[in-house]
Motif scaffolding. Structure first.
Motif, PDB file in Angstrom:
ATOM      1  N   GLN A 155       0.815  -1.220   0.000  1.00  0.00           N
ATOM      2  CA  GLN A 155       0.000   0.000   0.000  1.00  0.00           C
ATOM      3  C   GLN A 155       0.846   1.266   0.000  1.00  0.00           C
ATOM      4  O   GLN A 155       0.328   2.351  -0.211  1.00  0.00           O
ATOM      5  CB  GLN A 155      -0.920   0.033   1.233  1.00  0.00           C
ATOM      6  CG  GLN A 155      -2.110  -0.874   1.141  1.00  0.00           C
ATOM      7  CD  GLN A 155      -2.993  -0.801   2.379  1.00  0.00           C
ATOM      8  OE1 GLN A 155      -3.264  -1.812   3.003  1.00  0.00           O
ATOM      9  NE2 GLN A 155      -3.464   0.393   2.733  1.00  0.00           N
ATOM     10  N   GLU A 156       2.146   1.133   0.276  1.00  0.00           N
ATOM     11  CA  GLU A 156       3.031   2.293   0.432  1.00  0.00           C
ATOM     12  C   GLU A 156       2.450   3.293   1.433  1.00  0.00           C
ATOM     13  O   GLU A 156       2.306   4.490   1.134  1.00  0.00           O
ATOM     14  CB  GLU A 156       3.267   2.986  -0.910  1.00  0.00           C
ATOM     15  CG  GLU A 156       4.056   2.170  -1.914  1.00  0.00           C
ATOM     16  CD  GLU A 156       4.405   2.979  -3.138  1.00  0.00           C
ATOM     17  OE1 GLU A 156       5.585   3.188  -3.416  1.00  0.00           O
ATOM     18  OE2 GLU A 156       3.458   3.424  -3.836  1.00  0.00           O
ATOM     19  N   PRO A 157       2.123   2.838   2.632  1.00  0.00           N
ATOM     20  CA  PRO A 157       1.489   3.741   3.594  1.00  0.00           C
ATOM     21  C   PRO A 157       2.495   4.700   4.201  1.00  0.00           C
ATOM     22  O   PRO A 157       3.708   4.461   4.189  1.00  0.00           O
ATOM     23  CB  PRO A 157       0.969   2.760   4.662  1.00  0.00           C
ATOM     24  CG  PRO A 157       1.987   1.653   4.646  1.00  0.00           C
ATOM     25  CD  PRO A 157       2.380   1.498   3.187  1.00  0.00           C
ATOM     26  N   VAL A 158       1.982   5.796   4.750  1.00  0.00           N
ATOM     27  CA  VAL A 158       2.829   6.648   5.597  1.00  0.00           C
ATOM     28  C   VAL A 158       2.765   6.146   7.040  1.00  0.00           C
ATOM     29  O   VAL A 158       3.663   6.415   7.833  1.00  0.00           O
ATOM     30  CB  VAL A 158       2.394   8.129   5.535  1.00  0.00           C
ATOM     31  CG1 VAL A 158       2.590   8.674   4.135  1.00  0.00           C
ATOM     32  CG2 VAL A 158       0.955   8.322   5.993  1.00  0.00           C
ATOM     33  N   LEU A 159       1.687   5.404   7.373  1.00  0.00           N
ATOM     34  CA  LEU A 159       1.510   4.866   8.714  1.00  0.00           C
ATOM     35  C   LEU A 159       1.155   3.386   8.606  1.00  0.00           C
ATOM     36  O   LEU A 159       0.183   3.016   7.946  1.00  0.00           O
ATOM     37  CB  LEU A 159       0.392   5.615   9.450  1.00  0.00           C
ATOM     38  CG  LEU A 159      -0.034   5.067  10.830  1.00  0.00           C
ATOM     39  CD1 LEU A 159       1.135   5.109  11.813  1.00  0.00           C
ATOM     40  CD2 LEU A 159      -1.224   5.852  11.371  1.00  0.00           C
ATOM     41  N   LEU A 160       1.962   2.545   9.238  1.00  0.00           N
ATOM     42  CA  LEU A 160       1.710   1.106   9.285  1.00  0.00           C
ATOM     43  C   LEU A 160       1.286   0.750  10.706  1.00  0.00           C
ATOM     44  O   LEU A 160       1.990   1.062  11.669  1.00  0.00           O
ATOM     45  CB  LEU A 160       2.974   0.343   8.899  1.00  0.00           C
ATOM     46  CG  LEU A 160       2.915  -1.187   8.964  1.00  0.00           C
ATOM     47  CD1 LEU A 160       1.878  -1.735   7.986  1.00  0.00           C
ATOM     48  CD2 LEU A 160       4.291  -1.790   8.685  1.00  0.00           C
ATOM     49  N   VAL A 161       0.130   0.102  10.824  1.00  0.00           N
ATOM     50  CA  VAL A 161      -0.437  -0.235  12.128  1.00  0.00           C
ATOM     51  C   VAL A 161      -0.571  -1.748  12.208  1.00  0.00           C
ATOM     52  O   VAL A 161      -1.195  -2.372  11.337  1.00  0.00           O
ATOM     53  CB  VAL A 161      -1.816   0.440  12.329  1.00  0.00           C
ATOM     54  CG1 VAL A 161      -2.437   0.017  13.651  1.00  0.00           C
ATOM     55  CG2 VAL A 161      -1.661   1.956  12.271  1.00  0.00           C
ATOM     56  N   LEU A 162       0.028  -2.342  13.251  1.00  0.00           N
ATOM     57  CA  LEU A 162       0.078  -3.796  13.355  1.00  0.00           C
ATOM     58  C   LEU A 162      -0.406  -4.253  14.729  1.00  0.00           C
ATOM     59  O   LEU A 162       0.014  -3.707  15.754  1.00  0.00           O
ATOM     60  CB  LEU A 162       1.507  -4.302  13.131  1.00  0.00           C
ATOM     61  CG  LEU A 162       2.217  -3.798  11.872  1.00  0.00           C
ATOM     62  CD1 LEU A 162       3.265  -2.766  12.248  1.00  0.00           C
ATOM     63  CD2 LEU A 162       2.861  -4.938  11.106  1.00  0.00           C
ATOM     64  N   GLY A 189      10.983   6.304   5.706  1.00  0.00           N
ATOM     65  CA  GLY A 189      10.410   7.238   6.673  1.00  0.00           C
ATOM     66  C   GLY A 189       9.071   6.777   7.201  1.00  0.00           C
ATOM     67  O   GLY A 189       8.234   7.588   7.621  1.00  0.00           O
ATOM     68  N   LEU A 190       8.846   5.468   7.166  1.00  0.00           N
ATOM     69  CA  LEU A 190       7.569   4.891   7.594  1.00  0.00           C
ATOM     70  C   LEU A 190       7.346   5.122   9.085  1.00  0.00           C
ATOM     71  O   LEU A 190       8.265   5.025   9.895  1.00  0.00           O
ATOM     72  CB  LEU A 190       7.582   3.389   7.299  1.00  0.00           C
ATOM     73  CG  LEU A 190       6.317   2.582   7.552  1.00  0.00           C
ATOM     74  CD1 LEU A 190       5.200   3.023   6.621  1.00  0.00           C
ATOM     75  CD2 LEU A 190       6.615   1.090   7.354  1.00  0.00           C
ATOM     76  N   THR A 191       6.114   5.441   9.442  1.00  0.00           N
ATOM     77  CA  THR A 191       5.717   5.555  10.840  1.00  0.00           C
ATOM     78  C   THR A 191       4.974   4.278  11.220  1.00  0.00           C
ATOM     79  O   THR A 191       4.151   3.789  10.451  1.00  0.00           O
ATOM     80  CB  THR A 191       4.806   6.772  11.052  1.00  0.00           C
ATOM     81  OG1 THR A 191       5.484   7.936  10.578  1.00  0.00           O
ATOM     82  CG2 THR A 191       4.462   6.950  12.524  1.00  0.00           C
ATOM     83  N   VAL A 192       5.289   3.729  12.389  1.00  0.00           N
ATOM     84  CA  VAL A 192       4.745   2.432  12.785  1.00  0.00           C
ATOM     85  C   VAL A 192       4.145   2.522  14.189  1.00  0.00           C
ATOM     86  O   VAL A 192       4.755   3.068  15.105  1.00  0.00           O
ATOM     87  CB  VAL A 192       5.836   1.336  12.773  1.00  0.00           C
ATOM     88  CG1 VAL A 192       5.251  -0.024  13.166  1.00  0.00           C
ATOM     89  CG2 VAL A 192       6.514   1.256  11.409  1.00  0.00           C
ATOM     90  N   ILE A 193       2.930   1.977  14.313  1.00  0.00           N
ATOM     91  CA  ILE A 193       2.321   1.771  15.630  1.00  0.00           C
ATOM     92  C   ILE A 193       1.981   0.287  15.710  1.00  0.00           C
ATOM     93  O   ILE A 193       1.311  -0.245  14.808  1.00  0.00           O
ATOM     94  CB  ILE A 193       1.035   2.591  15.826  1.00  0.00           C
ATOM     95  CG1 ILE A 193       1.297   4.073  15.617  1.00  0.00           C
ATOM     96  CG2 ILE A 193       0.448   2.354  17.215  1.00  0.00           C
ATOM     97  CD1 ILE A 193       0.031   4.934  15.642  1.00  0.00           C
ATOM     98  N   MET A 194       2.439  -0.386  16.741  1.00  0.00           N
ATOM     99  CA  MET A 194       2.134  -1.810  16.825  1.00  0.00           C
ATOM    100  C   MET A 194       1.912  -2.258  18.260  1.00  0.00           C
ATOM    101  O   MET A 194       2.528  -1.756  19.197  1.00  0.00           O
ATOM    102  CB  MET A 194       3.228  -2.657  16.174  1.00  0.00           C
ATOM    103  CG  MET A 194       4.606  -2.544  16.775  1.00  0.00           C
ATOM    104  SD  MET A 194       5.765  -3.625  15.845  1.00  0.00           S
ATOM    105  CE  MET A 194       7.330  -3.087  16.540  1.00  0.00           C
ATOM    106  N   VAL A 195       0.997  -3.209  18.388  1.00  0.00           N
ATOM    107  CA  VAL A 195       0.743  -3.882  19.656  1.00  0.00           C
ATOM    108  C   VAL A 195       1.684  -5.073  19.743  1.00  0.00           C
ATOM    109  O   VAL A 195       1.790  -5.866  18.802  1.00  0.00           O
ATOM    110  CB  VAL A 195      -0.723  -4.354  19.755  1.00  0.00           C
ATOM    111  CG1 VAL A 195      -0.903  -5.351  20.899  1.00  0.00           C
ATOM    112  CG2 VAL A 195      -1.651  -3.171  19.937  1.00  0.00           C
TER     113      VAL A 195
END
Length: 269
Positions: A155-162, A189-195
Motif C-alpha cells: 500500500q506504500e502507507p505513511v503509517l503502518l499499524v500492526l 520514513g515509515l511511521t509504525v504503531i504496533m501492539v
C-alpha cells in the motif's frame, strides 16, 4: 506530528474499554503499545485508524480529522495488519499482495508496471516470492502473517499499524518480520504503531512505548523509562529482574520459573 489523538473513549457491551486516551506520534517513529490481555490495545488501534468510531475524542492524521476521510483516502495513507487477517482466503499469495495496490488505482482496476514492480519488491523483501502462486488458505500461520505484511507494505502507507504482528511466527521469523519493518521505517520514513505482547521485543524495536491497563494509559516514554520493575509489577503482577541487553543497551525483562503460577495461586487465596 503525523497522528494525534485527544480524549479517546470507547464503550463496548455497555462498559467503557478506553478512557480519555491522548497521544501523539511523530513521522518516522515506531511506537509500541503494550499491556495485559483485555487492556484495550486492539480497540485503541481500531479507533486510531478509523475502523471503530470512538464515543468520545477525535483523531487527526497530518492535521486533518480522520473522521472526514473516506475509506479509500485512509487506505492510501494507513495500512493495517490485524490479528484476524490470518484466515481462509482462497486467492493466490500474489493476488493477496496485489490487493494492497487497490487504493492507488484509478478508475480502471488493473495494475500498471509500477504496481507490479512494488508487488514483486515486497514479496522479495518479506521472503515470500516463492509462495506467489500458492493459495493463501493453504499456508501456515507464519506464512500468512508474512504475506499479510507484504500486502500492507504494498500500500506504500505513511503509517503502518500492526496488531501483534509476531503472532504465529517462530523465533527466527519474529525477528525477521520486525527487522523488515525496521528497514522499511529507515528507508521510507515509515511511521509504525504496533501492539506487542513481548516486552523484550518491544524494548529492542520501538522508539517509544505506551502502556495500557484497563483502558487507561499508565506510563509512556522510551523503553528505558517504561520497562522498569515497578511498571511490570503494577501492570502484569510479576516481580521481574530488569537487565540491560549486552549489545543493544536496552532493558530486558527476566522472570523466575514458577513465579506466574505462585502469583495465580496467591490471588485465588
Amino acid at each position: 506530528m503525523l497522528l494525534r489523538a485527544e480524549g479517546l473513549g470507547k464503550r463496548l457491551g455497555g462498559r467503557w474499554v478506553l478512557h480519555e486516551i491522548s497521544l501523539e506520534v511523530a513521522s518516522g517513529e515506531m511506537v509500541g503499545i503494550i499491556g495485559p490481555n483485555g487492556s484495550g490495545k486492539s480497540t485503541l488501534l481500531s479507533c486510531l485508524v478509523g475502523e471503530k468510531k470512538a464515543d468520545t475524542g477525535q483523531v487527526w492524521l497530518r492535521g486533518r480529522p480522520l473522521a472526514e476521510m473516506g475509506a479509500k483516502e485512509r487506505a492510501r495513507q494507513i495500512a493495517v495488519l490485524a490479528q484476524e487477517e490470518v484466515g481462509e482466503i482462497y486467492f493466490t499469495v500474489k493476488g493477496i499482495v496485489e490487493m494492497g495496490r487497490h487504493p492507488h488505482l484509478g478508475r480502471w482496476p488493473w495494475l500498471g508496471e509500477r504496481d507490479e514492480r512494488i508487488v514483486a519488491d515486497v514479496l522479495r523483501q518479506t521472503d515470500s516470492q516463492h509462495l506467489a502462486e500458492r493459495i493463501f488458505a493453504g499456508l501456515s500461520g507464519g506464512e500468512k502473517q508474512r504475506v499479510s505484511l507484504a500486502r500492507a507494505l504494498a500500500q506504500e502507507p505513511v503509517l503502518l499499524v500492526l496488531d501483534e504482528p509476531t503472532a504465529y511466527l517462530d523465533l527466527k521469523y519474529q525477528f525477521a518480520l520486525l527487522n523488515w519493518i525496521k528497514q522499511w521505517q529507515a528507508s521510507c520514513g515509515l511511521t509504525v504503531i504496533m501492539v506487542l505482547h513481548d516486552l523484550n521485543l518491544a524494548a529492542q524495536y520501538c522508539d517509544r512505548l505506551l502502556v495500557l491497563k484497563q483502558g487507561r494509559i499508565v506510563r509512556q516514554g522510551t523503553p528505558h523509562e517504561v520497562i522498569v520493575p515497578e511498571m511490570v509489577e503494577a501492570v502484569y503482577g510479576m516481580s521481574p529482574i530488569v537487565v540491560e541487553h549486552p549489545l543493544l543497551g536496552v532493558p530486558q525483562v527476566l522472570l523466575t520459573a514458577m513465579q506466574a503460577q505462585e502469583n495465580g495461586e496467591e490471588r485465588e487465596r
